[in-house]
Design an enzyme around this catalytic site. Structure first.
Site, PDB file in Angstrom:
ATOM      1  CD  GLU A  63      -2.926  -1.370   2.163  1.00 35.16           C
ATOM      2  OE1 GLU A  63      -2.342  -1.543   3.246  1.00 35.16           O
ATOM      3  OE2 GLU A  63      -4.155  -1.481   2.034  1.00 35.16           O
ATOM      4  CD  GLU A  96      -3.077  -6.822   3.506  1.00 35.97           C
ATOM      5  OE1 GLU A  96      -2.864  -7.639   2.573  1.00 35.97           O
ATOM      6  OE2 GLU A  96      -2.587  -5.687   3.520  1.00 35.97           O
TER       7      GLU A  96
HETATM    8  C1  3H9 Z   1      -1.370  -5.361   6.844  1.00 38.15           C
HETATM    9  O1  3H9 Z   1      -0.394  -4.933   6.290  1.00 38.15           O
HETATM   10  C2  3H9 Z   1      -2.663  -4.605   6.939  1.00 38.15           C
HETATM   11  C3  3H9 Z   1      -2.701  -3.410   6.032  1.00 38.15           C
HETATM   12  O2  3H9 Z   1      -3.335  -3.740   4.802  1.00 38.15           O
HETATM   13  C4  3H9 Z   1      -3.417  -2.239   6.653  1.00 38.15           C
HETATM   14  C5  3H9 Z   1      -4.675  -2.559   7.361  1.00 38.15           C
HETATM   15  C6  3H9 Z   1      -5.327  -1.323   7.960  1.00 38.15           C
HETATM   16  N1  3H9 Z   1       4.122  -8.056  11.581  1.00 38.15           N
HETATM   17  O3  3H9 Z   1       7.912 -15.571   8.607  1.00 38.15           O
HETATM   18  P1  3H9 Z   1       9.251 -15.337   9.209  1.00 38.15           P
HETATM   19  C7  3H9 Z   1       7.892 -11.472  11.971  1.00 38.15           C
HETATM   20  S1  3H9 Z   1      -1.380  -6.854   7.620  1.00 38.15           S
HETATM   21  C8  3H9 Z   1       4.805  -8.461  12.655  1.00 38.15           C
HETATM   22  O4  3H9 Z   1       9.767 -16.322  10.181  1.00 38.15           O
HETATM   23  P2  3H9 Z   1      10.331 -15.459   6.546  1.00 38.15           P
HETATM   24  C9  3H9 Z   1       7.604 -12.924  12.266  1.00 38.15           C
HETATM   25  O5  3H9 Z   1       6.683 -13.067  13.297  1.00 38.15           O
HETATM   26  C10 3H9 Z   1       0.200  -7.517   7.324  1.00 38.15           C
HETATM   27  N2  3H9 Z   1       5.764  -9.401  12.617  1.00 38.15           N
HETATM   28  O6  3H9 Z   1      10.354 -15.090   8.084  1.00 38.15           O
HETATM   29  C11 3H9 Z   1       8.994 -13.384  12.660  1.00 38.15           C
HETATM   30  O7  3H9 Z   1       9.233 -12.924  13.968  1.00 38.15           O
HETATM   31  P3  3H9 Z   1      10.065 -13.799  15.003  1.00 38.15           P
HETATM   32  C12 3H9 Z   1       0.331  -8.065   5.958  1.00 38.15           C
HETATM   33  C13 3H9 Z   1       6.027  -9.940  11.423  1.00 38.15           C
HETATM   34  O8  3H9 Z   1      11.571 -14.863   5.988  1.00 38.15           O
HETATM   35  C14 3H9 Z   1       9.907 -12.595  11.721  1.00 38.15           C
HETATM   36  O9  3H9 Z   1       9.141 -11.461  11.305  1.00 38.15           O
HETATM   37  N3  3H9 Z   1       1.595  -8.714   5.818  1.00 38.15           N
HETATM   38  C15 3H9 Z   1       5.342  -9.584  10.271  1.00 38.15           C
HETATM   39  O10 3H9 Z   1      10.084 -16.914   6.358  1.00 38.15           O
HETATM   40  C16 3H9 Z   1      10.350 -13.352  10.526  1.00 38.15           C
HETATM   41  O11 3H9 Z   1       9.197 -13.901   9.885  1.00 38.15           O
HETATM   42  C17 3H9 Z   1       1.736 -10.058   5.966  1.00 38.15           C
HETATM   43  O12 3H9 Z   1       0.779 -10.772   6.144  1.00 38.15           O
HETATM   44  C18 3H9 Z   1       4.352  -8.574  10.366  1.00 38.15           C
HETATM   45  N4  3H9 Z   1       3.656  -8.125   9.304  1.00 38.15           N
HETATM   46  O13 3H9 Z   1       9.074 -14.701   5.920  1.00 38.15           O
HETATM   47  C19 3H9 Z   1       3.132 -10.585   5.868  1.00 38.15           C
HETATM   48  N5  3H9 Z   1       5.798 -10.309   9.237  1.00 38.15           N
HETATM   49  O14 3H9 Z   1      11.424 -13.886  14.434  1.00 38.15           O
HETATM   50  C20 3H9 Z   1       3.361 -11.612   6.959  1.00 38.15           C
HETATM   51  C21 3H9 Z   1       6.760 -11.108   9.751  1.00 38.15           C
HETATM   52  O15 3H9 Z   1       9.966 -13.043  16.260  1.00 38.15           O
HETATM   53  N6  3H9 Z   1       4.727 -12.080   6.960  1.00 38.15           N
HETATM   54  N7  3H9 Z   1       6.906 -10.879  11.050  1.00 38.15           N
HETATM   55  O16 3H9 Z   1       9.363 -15.131  15.016  1.00 38.15           O
HETATM   56  C22 3H9 Z   1       5.171 -13.035   6.120  1.00 38.15           C
HETATM   57  O17 3H9 Z   1       4.473 -13.491   5.231  1.00 38.15           O
HETATM   58  C23 3H9 Z   1       6.562 -13.532   6.328  1.00 38.15           C
HETATM   59  O18 3H9 Z   1       6.908 -13.302   7.661  1.00 38.15           O
HETATM   60  C24 3H9 Z   1       7.624 -12.862   5.421  1.00 38.15           C
HETATM   61  C25 3H9 Z   1       9.025 -13.309   5.880  1.00 38.15           C
HETATM   62  C26 3H9 Z   1       7.390 -13.300   3.976  1.00 38.15           C
HETATM   63  C27 3H9 Z   1       7.559 -11.371   5.523  1.00 38.15           C
END
Ligand code: 3H9
Length: 648
Positions: A104, A124
């Protein structure tokens, strides 16, 4: 949280820095806003570049904030609009990922340049929410309704090449996108921006717009039964067609708030963190993924009733690939071979068991399941060593086998009578199809697939049935405990499951795969009731669910209390991945926390009073201990109930 740097050539750089994935927290948002204001008020700045530190643009809004008051209005949407309206061009230099709120931010920029390996998307929906910071209004305007609906409702992430083709990105580069972005920004300092503001565009018109939406509604209802986010995402996208931007963003916000506050969003976000928590698992003795070592394999054997046929099947190449992996110096903890979980899925086509002996004499049993063109590997049980094995992305200890077998026993044992009745009442079954109960019903298919005679043999070995059973033993009692002899009777009638064409279901032929309810079973059950003078009664859906699920939850608490499972999250992850538990309900432990521990305790006490011969209904001490604290949050359970000595 977001650095502001003045660059040569009339440029400013805003760099998001919030490790590990540059998620947007309130501080990050504040930092970007502040940077933007500085750049605007500095008359020497002619263009702004926005990027993320450490090779990651941004993984979206920090998911933790959705359980805080900030969730109802993050302010990110307003920032995205502010960026679009900005009189100075903003260039997003994207590397690593631009997901959710990260994308976004990129859409709020006037230009988007990304490294070829960048992943973009709106995940999301997988968290039970929607891209509520203008994503549902901007993306359709940029790439059209069909493509936007596909990305927003599936949550799939795409590589930069595809994003470029769709029109999301303006340029894809092979080298440092920041360097390229800065270079590019210098070339557009005085370019008009009106045409670069997505908010000013109209959604590209396509014939049959209504038909497209109807089709997508039907598709997501079929593909994601029970989930509310996919349909709500479609409604938000629909608003981009129906209304001007200013009205559309209001509708997007209302729908976003509805989802953020839903129980499903909480469950799905819990599941996201539970999976990551499970990945960090380690035993008290210090064993973890980091310390796990490769073991030499000394023997590989294939067990199974239809291995011959299986090896002749078109899946042969996959089987060979799997077996080949074992003796060739396999990384035992590698993803290819050691995936754990007794999968309970409806569409199982083939199954066999692989037995592997490691150099130190331990045996591991793997359960191979072919689902259409896919081969998946699961272990049914493994040796008594404390060796770790990987399940998809979860690490599981020795005790995991116990978790699994205990749950299987629970669902096949203490509540068998009730299951069998439900199986025969197809009306109830279909009304419960989308509910958690479906995992129980799958047990019947899996039992048929695995062969009912396997369990029968086991029970004979334990003296629960067959010649070793002392004469005069009541058919429905073993000691003081209620016993369900129905599976034994089925076997005595030659109904061994799929291989004989009859079991809990009837099949098109012996070894056939097409199953349907068998009227024989209904007839048999009414005779059975007559024989044992069982008064038929209508069992409410609530009672069915409570007796089955609460017995399972009770068992999960016992496992936690005995130190067999490392945490409630581990149990939930096993259920999500191994049993097809609906993700929008988080898992049995999360579900328990939403129902309330004291409610579960009271119900179990009630059912146990009514059925004192079903030990699975007797509340576990661990549950009692926790319920005494009211309904503490799941994160607090282990602290409050005390950490048991680990058996992992
Ligand atoms: C959003 O954006 C809403 C908006 O539209 C606005 C609405 C109003 N937040 O997966 P990993 C942490 S909603 C907080 O093991 P990888 C994860 O917990 C969001 N923490 O690594 C972990 O922490 P820890 C939309 C996050 O390399 C560490 O980062 N976005 C977030 O295999 C490493 O993660 C998503 O849904 C986050 N957003 O994969 C993306 N993302 O080390 C969600 C990650 O303490 N994330 N963490 O356990 C992912 O898909 C994967 O984490 C990503 C990295 C591909 C980024």
């Amino acid at each position: 949280m977001a650095e502001y740097l003045r660059l040569p050539h009339s440029l400013a750089l805003i760099r998001i820095r919030n490790p590990p994935v540059n998620a947007i927290s309130p501080a990050v948002l504040y930092g970007i806003k502040e940077g933007l204001q500085k750049a605007v008020s500095d008359h020497t700045v002619k263009a702004i570049v926005i990027s993320g530190a450490d090779g990651k643009f941004c993984a979206g809004v920090d998911i933790h904030v959705f359980s805080t008051p900030w969730s109802s209005d993050t302010g990110l949407g307003d920032l995205v609009d502010e960026m679009q309206r900005n009189k100075k061009p903003v260039v997003a230099a994207i590397e690593g990922m631009a997901l959710g709120g990260g994308l976004e931010l990129a859409l709020g920029s006037h230009y988007r340049i990304a490294h070829v390996q960048t992943e973009t998307g709106f995940p999301e929906v997988t968290l039970g929410i929607l891209p509520g910071a203008r994503g549902t209004q901007l993306l359709p305007r940029l790439i059209g309704i069909p493509a936007a609906l596909d990305l927003i409702t599936s949550g799939r992430c795409i590589l930069a090449g595809e994003a470029f083709k769709l029109g999301i990105l303006d340029k894809v580069v092979n080298s440092d996108p920041l360097e390229k972005g800065i270079k590019f920004a210098r070339t557009i300092l005085d370019q008009p921006l009106e045409c670069r503001r997505i908010m000013n565009k109209t959604v590209p018109n396509v014939p049959n717009m209504d038909a497209i939406f109807s089709e997508v509604f039907a598709k997501v209802r079929k593909q994601y039964p029970g989930y509310i986010a996919p349909e709500t995402c479609i409604r938000a996208v629909q608003a981009s067609v129906k209304h001007p931007y200013e009205v559309g963003i209001k509708e997007e916000k209302e729908l976003a708030v509805y989802l953020v506050e839903s129980g499903q969003a909480r469950a799905l976000q819990y599941a996201f963190f539970a999976e990551r928590n499970a990945n960090k698992w380690s035993t008290p003795s210090g064993v973890s993924w980091k310390t796990a070592s490769v073991r030499p394999i000394s023997l590989v054997g294939v067990l199974g009733k239809h291995v011959g046929e299986f090896l002749d099947s078109p899946h042969l190449h996959m089987v060979r690939a799997a077996i080949y992996l074992v003796p060739s110096g396999v990384k035992f903890c590698g993803k290819h071979i050691a995936v754990l979980a007794p999968l309970i899925l409806i569409q199982v086509h083939e199954l066999f068991i692989l037995c592997v002996r490691t150099g130190d004499g331990n045996f591991f049993f793997f359960f191979f399941v072919v689902l259409g063109p896919e081969l998946r590997t699961y272990t049914l049980s493994h040796s008594t060593s404390s060796q770790l094995i990987e399940m998809e992305n979860i690490l599981v200890p020795r005790g995991w086998g116990e978790v699994v077998s205990t749950f299987l026993t629970i669902s096949n044992n203490g509540t068998m009578n009730i299951h069998v009745q439900v199986l025969c009442r197809h009306t109830v079954f279909s009304s419960l199809r989308d509910s958690i109960y479906v995992i129980y019903i799958r047990n019947f298919r899996v039992s048929d697939l695995a062969g009912l005679d396997v369990g029968w043999k086991g029970r004979k070995g334990q003296g629960l049935t067959g010649p070793a059973l002392p004469p005069g033993t009541p058919a429905r009692k073993r000691g003081n405990i209620r016993y369900c002899p129905i599976p034994d009777i089925l076997c005595e009638s030659g109904r061994f499951g799929q291989k004989t064409g009859k079991g809990w279901y009837q099949y098109d032929k012996p070894l056939g795969r097409i199953h349907k309810p068998d009227p024989w079973l209904s007839k048999f059950l009414s005779q059975y009731r007559e024989t044992y003078h069982i008064e038929p009664r209508v069992i409410s859906q609530d009672e069915i669910l409570e007796r089955c699920l609460y017995a399972l939850i009770n068992e999960a608490f016992r496992i936690l209390g005995e130190g067999i499972a490392a945490s409630p999250e581990h149990i939930d992850v096993i259920y999500l991945h191994g049993y097809g538990w609906p993700r929008y309900r988080g898992g049995p432990m999360f579900y328990a926390s939403t129902v309330g521990l004291s409610t579960i305790l009271e119900k179990l006490q009630k059912y146990y009073r009514q059925n004192p011969d079903i030990p699975q209904l007797e509340p576990s001490n661990y549950l009692k201990k926790l319920a005494a604290h009211g309904n503490p949050p799941l994160k607090e359970w282990q602290r409050l109930a005390g950490t048991p000595s680990s058996k992992l």
